[in-house]
Design an enzyme around this catalytic site. Structure first.
Site, mmCIF file in Angstrom:
data_model
loop_
_atom_site.group_PDB
_atom_site.id
_atom_site.type_symbol
_atom_site.label_atom_id
_atom_site.label_comp_id
_atom_site.label_asym_id
_atom_site.label_seq_id
_atom_site.Cartn_x
_atom_site.Cartn_y
_atom_site.Cartn_z
ATOM 1 N N CYS B 85 0.830 -1.207 0.000
ATOM 2 C CA CYS B 85 0.000 0.000 0.000
ATOM 3 C C CYS B 85 0.867 1.262 0.000
ATOM 4 O O CYS B 85 1.570 1.514 -0.964
ATOM 5 C CB CYS B 85 -0.973 -0.037 1.176
ATOM 6 N N HIS B 202 -3.632 -5.578 0.831
ATOM 7 C CA HIS B 202 -3.009 -5.845 2.130
ATOM 8 C C HIS B 202 -2.994 -7.337 2.469
ATOM 9 O O HIS B 202 -3.876 -7.806 3.184
ATOM 10 C CB HIS B 202 -3.772 -5.108 3.224
ATOM 11 N N GLU B 204 -1.123 -8.740 4.561
ATOM 12 C CA GLU B 204 -0.876 -8.902 6.000
ATOM 13 C C GLU B 204 -2.162 -8.810 6.816
ATOM 14 O O GLU B 204 -2.190 -9.206 7.966
ATOM 15 C CB GLU B 204 0.165 -7.872 6.473
#
Lengths: 105, 236
Positions: B85, B202, B204
């Site tokens: 990002c 994302h 994660e």
């Protein structure tokens, strides 16, 4: 002295802000507009007596490295004899901790 | 393996990245933006957020922080660097990845789950993603529209550097599946040397079923496998 930098999106780059504003202007009845491009305007106050050629060289470098992104933006630089803006940060000495804590490479 | 997760003023996905790496069984530590050294590290993650308030342009100021000099050197020596990002934006601003991220075409901030097609398994960031698997991961950005000039785009394709593209649930690269107007639905790319990658989504935030999807773990599993191979090669 004062440096003025105008940054605009490159022609090939999508400019949704410009498009939206153009549509709004057309809705308001302003005819004959065939394009709106939205960019940035930066004014930099220069110390009195600054060498114009040296300033232009340094600021062109800064515009290329930081102030604009050459991948998506074009810029125009102009240095004028105008007096610096009467803004607090133009005259106030830098306090420690307020200075930008990075160096241009 | 030991991960360095950078922390700029206004990073906000740094802890998510630390959590994901630890959850998946490896160690992670934060590195402050003023640190000139990464310490003992196998992989660097440049996390999401709004580094330096996104002033001027997203990532424009962060790239000049002392830690980024260390990241550049680490990358030049072949170290693995992943930008997520805002981290992707920082890496493009720093010149570690080609192109740029501009305002979403609809001017809206998009916070939603999207589908990702892995364009190639030939990278340390995608090698373990099962063939044909469509990843469901979140995005959260206002400036994620990938742009590059024609020459750069042609090079990306010729060198197989496009890693992920936005798609629908069935893996079709449609315009409606493209949340931000990115050229060719590009969600993530790598550099020519294939050791630096960036993506807007994302992974994660999608590493455990509790969060709605654990598809993001495949990106990390790929990195772990690449690092393991590297360690084995060094030992041999």
């Amino acid at each position: 002295m004062k440096a003025k930098i105008i940054i605009t999106p490159k022609k090939a780059v999508l400019d949704p802000q410009g498009k939206t504003v153009q549509t709004a202007l057309e809705h308001m009845g302003y005819n004959g507009i065939i394009g709106v491009h939205i960019g940035k305007y930066i004014e930099i106050d220069l110390a009195p007596g600054t060498d114009k050629a040296a300033a232009a060289k340094a600021l062109n470098e800064a515009a290329h490295k930081l102030l604009s992104n050459p991948v998506i933006e074009d810029y125009k630089l102009e240095i004028t004899e105008e007096a610096p803006s009467n803004m607090p940060n133009a005259t106030e000495p830098r306090r420690p901790g307020r200075a930008l804590d990075f160096d241009l490479d | 393996m030991n991960f360095s997760i950078l922390q700029f003023p206004a990073s906000n996905c740094d802890q998510d990245a630390v959590h994901a790496v630890r959850l998946l069984g490896h160690s992670a530590h934060l590195v402050w933006h003023k640190d000139a050294s990464l310490g003992d590290t196998d992989c660097v993650i440049v996390p999401g957020g709004f580094s330096y308030g996104d002033y001027l342009r997203c990532g424009a100021i962060a790239r000049f922080s002392p830690v980024m000099q260390a990241v550049k050197q680490f990358a030049d020596n072949g170290g693995l660097v992943l930008g997520i990002c805002n981290g992707f934006q920082v890496l493009t601003e720093a010149g570690l990845l080609p192109g740029a991220l501009i305002r979403n075409r609809d001017l809206q901030f998009h916070c939603e789950n999207i589908f990702l097609k892995t364009t190639t398994n030939d990278s340390p960031f995608t090698s373990k993603i099962p063939a044909g698997k469509i990843l469901r991961v979140p995005i959260a950005h206002g400036e994620g529209c990938y742009f590059a000039d024609e020459v750069t785009l042609a090079n990306l394709k010729a060198n197989n550097q496009i890693l992920w593209q936005y798609c629908d649930a069935n893996g079709n690269l449609t315009d409606t599946a493209n949340p931000n107007g990115a050229l060719q639905n590009i969600a993530g790319i790598c550099n020519e040397k294939r050791n630096v990658a960036g993506l807007m989504p994302h992974p994660e935030r999608a590493c455990e079923p509790l969060l709605g999807s654990d598809d993001g773990k495949w990106v990390f599993e790929s990195i772990f496998a690449a690092l393991k191979e590297k360690t084995a090669a060094r030992a041999a």
